[in-house]
Design a protein around this motif. Sequence first.
Motif, PDB file in Angstrom:
ATOM      1  N   VAL A 218     -35.232 -32.743  -6.929  1.00 35.27           N
ATOM      2  CA  VAL A 218     -33.888 -32.566  -6.531  1.00 35.27           C
ATOM      3  C   VAL A 218     -33.397 -31.468  -7.155  1.00 35.27           C
ATOM      4  N   ASN A 219     -32.875 -30.494  -6.475  1.00 34.45           N
ATOM      5  CA  ASN A 219     -32.447 -29.264  -7.135  1.00 34.45           C
ATOM      6  C   ASN A 219     -31.471 -28.216  -6.569  1.00 34.45           C
ATOM      7  N   ILE A 220     -30.026 -28.372  -7.030  1.00 34.37           N
ATOM      8  CA  ILE A 220     -29.146 -27.762  -6.666  1.00 34.37           C
ATOM      9  C   ILE A 220     -28.493 -27.076  -7.935  1.00 34.37           C
ATOM     10  N   ALA A 221     -29.396 -25.867  -8.349  1.00 36.29           N
ATOM     11  CA  ALA A 221     -28.917 -25.284  -9.764  1.00 36.29           C
ATOM     12  C   ALA A 221     -27.979 -24.259  -9.824  1.00 36.29           C
ATOM     13  N   GLN A 222     -27.877 -23.607 -10.826  1.00 40.46           N
ATOM     14  CA  GLN A 222     -27.233 -22.232 -10.994  1.00 40.46           C
ATOM     15  C   GLN A 222     -27.344 -21.524  -9.613  1.00 40.46           C
ATOM     16  N   GLY A 223     -26.123 -20.988  -9.077  1.00 37.40           N
ATOM     17  CA  GLY A 223     -26.421 -19.898  -8.055  1.00 37.40           C
ATOM     18  C   GLY A 223     -25.937 -20.704  -6.883  1.00 37.40           C
ATOM     19  N   TRP A 224     -25.468 -21.820  -6.834  1.00 35.59           N
ATOM     20  CA  TRP A 224     -25.051 -22.603  -5.381  1.00 35.59           C
ATOM     21  C   TRP A 224     -23.733 -23.348  -5.575  1.00 35.59           C
TER      22      TRP A 224
END
Length: 303
Positions: A218-224
């Motif tokens: 699961v990846n919603i990291a920096q930049g979103w």
Amino acid sequence: GWFLFEADQGNESYLELPHLLGATPREVRVLVRAEDGPNEDFYFHGMGAAQGDDSRIRGGVLFAYSNSSVRLWAPTDHDSLQLRPGGVVNVLDGWGGEVNAQQSKNASVRVFAYDGCDVPWDYDSDWFSFSSQEGTGSFKELYHGLGALPAYVQVQVQAVDGANAGFIFEGMGTAQSSDDGDNNYGGLVFAYSPSSIRLWAPDATPGLPSLFPKGYLVNIAQGWGGETKAQQSNDALVRVVALNSTLCGSPDFDSGWFVMRSQDGNKSFQEVVHGLGGVPRYVKVLARALGGANEGFAFEGAD
């Protein structure tokens, strides 16, 4: 209905929409309509994970859904330097010989959530635990027993912790990042054949160990989305479902299989005329490997 959604607007590049269905949708579609540029009035689909952070040029709209709402994230720049800008529409350098290349900060977005069309699944794996950064344990092959290439496959990744616990992210048909650079990436890649469905979660390259692996299931990291509901998790629940026929009806247009190649200049761009006389309600693009370890497997087009 349609609404304007814009990148690089801090936490305003994040949006949560209640769907009022009273249950987790059977299917969610997020459409992104370009309002300018060479792809004006063309539709792009939302995607289920960030395959890049703001250390690189990236784009699209991420989405996840639960039994109450749908969440959307557009690219943002977390340090305001704008060194690697992102776009809600992003078909830029390195794709299709730059034919109709475009990056746009804003576009119209529409979200559809379906609870009806109660067709029983021909295959249902049920929920199981799956993890990134587990070596060969981050690969799994499921045998669906349908006897033919499924007409419809859906891969769901449900967050079990973090800011999006209980929300479902969808698998994707290609990996657009690797662990070779300092880039946060993630999601679940899948492909399918007449006999099985293969799943790949991020994992560090064997022989190149990293103290801080950058790939997450699961990846919603920096930049979103201005880092609203930001999350990186290695562990999640996964479910795979499949049908022998297209969800809610047969396709009105089928191009048939044709050969397409990458690294072939402007021949790596194709425009296929569907002749339906209106905007299609549902479009799926398949790429079937002609060789290699996944020969005969179909990967769905990246959104």
